[in-house]
Design a protein around this motif. Structure first.
Motif, PDB file in Angstrom:
ATOM      1  N   ARG A 192       0.826  -1.201   0.000  1.00  0.00           N
ATOM      2  CA  ARG A 192       0.000   0.000   0.000  1.00  0.00           C
ATOM      3  C   ARG A 192       0.863   1.255   0.000  1.00  0.00           C
ATOM      4  N   ALA A 193       0.359   2.306  -0.648  1.00  0.00           N
ATOM      5  CA  ALA A 193       1.081   3.571  -0.732  1.00  0.00           C
ATOM      6  C   ALA A 193       0.083   4.705  -0.916  1.00  0.00           C
ATOM      7  N   THR A 194       0.563   5.919  -0.698  1.00  0.00           N
ATOM      8  CA  THR A 194      -0.238   7.118  -0.900  1.00  0.00           C
ATOM      9  C   THR A 194       0.489   8.040  -1.870  1.00  0.00           C
ATOM     10  N   ALA A 199       1.390  19.372  -8.106  1.00  0.00           N
ATOM     11  CA  ALA A 199       0.388  20.228  -8.748  1.00  0.00           C
ATOM     12  C   ALA A 199      -0.920  20.262  -7.959  1.00  0.00           C
ATOM     13  N   PHE A 200      -1.213  19.193  -7.210  1.00  0.00           N
ATOM     14  CA  PHE A 200      -2.453  19.104  -6.427  1.00  0.00           C
ATOM     15  C   PHE A 200      -2.110  18.586  -5.027  1.00  0.00           C
ATOM     16  N   PRO A 201      -1.440  19.408  -4.200  1.00  0.00           N
ATOM     17  CA  PRO A 201      -0.922  18.929  -2.906  1.00  0.00           C
ATOM     18  C   PRO A 201      -1.991  18.512  -1.913  1.00  0.00           C
ATOM     19  N   MET A 202      -3.225  18.961  -2.086  1.00  0.00           N
ATOM     20  CA  MET A 202      -4.285  18.629  -1.136  1.00  0.00           C
ATOM     21  C   MET A 202      -4.996  17.328  -1.497  1.00  0.00           C
ATOM     22  N   GLU A 203      -4.693  16.776  -2.671  1.00  0.00           N
ATOM     23  CA  GLU A 203      -5.343  15.543  -3.108  1.00  0.00           C
ATOM     24  C   GLU A 203      -4.416  14.354  -2.886  1.00  0.00           C
ATOM     25  N   LYS A 204      -4.862  13.415  -2.071  1.00  0.00           N
ATOM     26  CA  LYS A 204      -4.094  12.195  -1.819  1.00  0.00           C
ATOM     27  C   LYS A 204      -4.828  11.013  -2.428  1.00  0.00           C
ATOM     28  N   ARG A 205      -4.085  10.200  -3.167  1.00  0.00           N
ATOM     29  CA  ARG A 205      -4.676   9.044  -3.835  1.00  0.00           C
ATOM     30  C   ARG A 205      -4.061   7.763  -3.289  1.00  0.00           C
ATOM     31  N   ALA A 206      -4.930   6.835  -2.889  1.00  0.00           N
ATOM     32  CA  ALA A 206      -4.451   5.530  -2.444  1.00  0.00           C
ATOM     33  C   ALA A 206      -3.960   4.734  -3.642  1.00  0.00           C
ATOM     34  N   ALA A 231      -2.399   4.112  -8.980  1.00  0.00           N
ATOM     35  CA  ALA A 231      -3.450   4.719  -8.155  1.00  0.00           C
ATOM     36  C   ALA A 231      -4.754   3.956  -8.332  1.00  0.00           C
ATOM     37  N   ALA A 232      -5.537   3.873  -7.258  1.00  0.00           N
ATOM     38  CA  ALA A 232      -6.824   3.177  -7.325  1.00  0.00           C
ATOM     39  C   ALA A 232      -7.765   3.861  -8.300  1.00  0.00           C
ATOM     40  N   SER A 233      -7.692   5.176  -8.358  1.00  0.00           N
ATOM     41  CA  SER A 233      -8.475   5.950  -9.333  1.00  0.00           C
ATOM     42  C   SER A 233      -7.593   7.068  -9.863  1.00  0.00           C
ATOM     43  N   ILE A 234      -7.615   7.252 -11.185  1.00  0.00           N
ATOM     44  CA  ILE A 234      -6.752   8.249 -11.823  1.00  0.00           C
ATOM     45  C   ILE A 234      -7.616   9.395 -12.341  1.00  0.00           C
ATOM     46  N   PRO A 235      -7.475  10.588 -11.770  1.00  0.00           N
ATOM     47  CA  PRO A 235      -8.294  11.722 -12.236  1.00  0.00           C
ATOM     48  C   PRO A 235      -7.836  12.210 -13.606  1.00  0.00           C
ATOM     49  N   VAL A 246       5.448   9.810  -3.167  1.00  0.00           N
ATOM     50  CA  VAL A 246       4.792   8.569  -2.745  1.00  0.00           C
ATOM     51  C   VAL A 246       5.282   8.179  -1.355  1.00  0.00           C
ATOM     52  N   GLN A 247       4.339   7.867  -0.481  1.00  0.00           N
ATOM     53  CA  GLN A 247       4.643   7.331   0.843  1.00  0.00           C
ATOM     54  C   GLN A 247       4.278   5.856   0.865  1.00  0.00           C
ATOM     55  N   PHE A 248       5.287   5.007   1.067  1.00  0.00           N
ATOM     56  CA  PHE A 248       5.064   3.568   1.163  1.00  0.00           C
ATOM     57  C   PHE A 248       4.822   3.205   2.630  1.00  0.00           C
ATOM     58  N   LEU A 249       3.760   2.483   2.893  1.00  0.00           N
ATOM     59  CA  LEU A 249       3.443   2.076   4.262  1.00  0.00           C
ATOM     60  C   LEU A 249       4.198   0.784   4.579  1.00  0.00           C
ATOM     61  N   ILE A 250       5.223   0.886   5.421  1.00  0.00           N
ATOM     62  CA  ILE A 250       6.065  -0.267   5.761  1.00  0.00           C
ATOM     63  C   ILE A 250       5.456  -1.058   6.914  1.00  0.00           C
ATOM     64  N   HIS A 251       5.076  -0.362   7.962  1.00  0.00           N
ATOM     65  CA  HIS A 251       4.434  -0.999   9.118  1.00  0.00           C
ATOM     66  C   HIS A 251       3.200  -0.188   9.493  1.00  0.00           C
ATOM     67  N   ASP A 252       2.137  -0.886   9.810  1.00  0.00           N
ATOM     68  CA  ASP A 252       0.908  -0.249  10.284  1.00  0.00           C
ATOM     69  C   ASP A 252       0.418  -1.056  11.488  1.00  0.00           C
TER      70      ASP A 252
END
Length: 342
Positions: A192-194, A199-206, A231-235, A246-252
């Motif tokens: 998983r990543a974000t 260009a769109f800093p307020m929009e985060k896409r899983a 991305a799960a959905s591409i605008p 991109v932020q990769f989730l290593i441990h949750d």
């Protein structure tokens, strides 16, 4: 002279004694700093997220260029940038050189006949044009896959050759980022990543990792690997070349026992804490993931157990001050050794 010397020596001795007494009294009022200033920290349950940040650009996952099938002239262009096309969709029509020659000749005849007012010549020009159009049909340029047109480099009436790139297609856009070799072992496919775009800093896409390069590249003496994240959905606002973070989730980790990083110290191969109580004593624990502030306690402590944070580490709730704790540990070991000697 001798008497004066004795007086000076006597005064100097008195001064040294006075300074020594003053220093000892000060020590009694302020016990040893490392041991006096302590804070009790309680092991509690919390969450730990460990992430790796990487930067890159938005790029096509599959990039396809479409060239002209032959030398000739573009009769029609049927799509534009941003259009979605299916496999087999006609993108443009190209007339070959033979068709162009016949049509140009017929058009020239038509213009001359109209200028002369010769009706028979006009009719012959019409027939010549119809024969040319039936005998030589324009060649269609089709899409080889279901995709999006990300670049169009042509206009109707333009002369083209078989080497000219007229369209660039992409099946989908992905974030292609560079990951340092020190972090690449933490990344795996389907992780998983974000994704966030400058260009769109307020929009985060899983998203999730879809591809990891098996060949590294060296940039400024650092080995990096290309990682592609879908991305799960591409605008529709995304475009190839945009900067992506991109932020990769290593441990949750959820609801695990945690402590501030600063209260845990290394003693040889062991991780230690100082248990609180009437007689503080070092205690071995097993640790897990850390986010830099809090650390997971896998074993050795239970929820509600108290440990000591020494000196300024206690005030800062997590600042590392392992020297004082190691001193307590060594004193404890010396005490045990003396006990065995007796």
């Amino acid at each position: 002279m001798k008497r004066r010397t004795k007086v000076i020596i006597f005064i100097a001795v008195i001064a040294v004694i006075a300074a020594t007494v003053f220093f000892l009294l000060k020590l009694r009022k302020r016990p040893e700093q490392g041991f006096a200033e302590t804070t009790v920290i309680t092991a509690e349950r919390g969450n730990i997220e460990v992430k790796v940040l990487a930067t890159g650009t938005i790029q096509p996952f599959t990039r396809v260029v479409v060239r002209s099938p032959q030398k000739g002239r573009l009769e029609k262009v049927l799509v534009d940038e941003g259009d979605r096309v299916w496999k087999g969709r006609i993108l443009a029509l190209v007339s070959g050189e033979d068709r162009i020659s016949l049509l140009d000749a017929a058009n020239s005849m038509m213009q001359e006949a109209k200028a002369a007012g010769d009706k028979e010549a006009i009719e012959r020009a019409k027939q010549a044009r119809q024969m040319a159009m039936k005998a030589y049909l324009p060649i269609p340029m089709t899409s080889p896959l279901r995709a999006r047109v990300i670049k169009r480099s042509c206009q109707p009436g333009q002369n083209v050759s078989s080497n000219d790139i007229l369209f660039v297609l992409s099946d989908r856009l992905v974030a292609s980022v560079e990951v340092d070799e020190t972090d690449i072992a933490k990344i795996h496919v389907d992780q998983r990543a974000t994704i966030t775009l400058d260009a769109f800093p307020m929009e985060k896409r899983a998203g999730k990792v879809v591809k990891i390069s098996q060949e590294g590249r060296t940039i400024s003496n650092v080995v990096i690997y290309d990682v592609q994240v879908n991305a799960a959905s591409i605008p529709s606002t995304w475009s190839s070349g945009m900067t992506a973070n991109v932020q990769f989730l290593i441990h949750d980790l959820k609801d695990v026992i945690v402590l501030p990083v600063g209260v845990v110290h290394q003693e040889g191969m062991d991780k230690m804490v100082m248990l609180a109580g009437g007689h503080p004593r070092p205690h071995k624990i097993e640790t897990g993931a850390t986010d830099g502030k809090m650390i997971e306690i896998k074993s050795g402590l239970s929820e509600g157990d108290s440990v000591l944070a020494m000196g300024s580490m206690g005030k800062a709730a997590g600042m590392q001050r392992s020297e004082a704790m190691r001193a307590l540990y060594r004193m404890r070991q010396m005490s045990k050794s003396k006990g065995r000697g007796r």
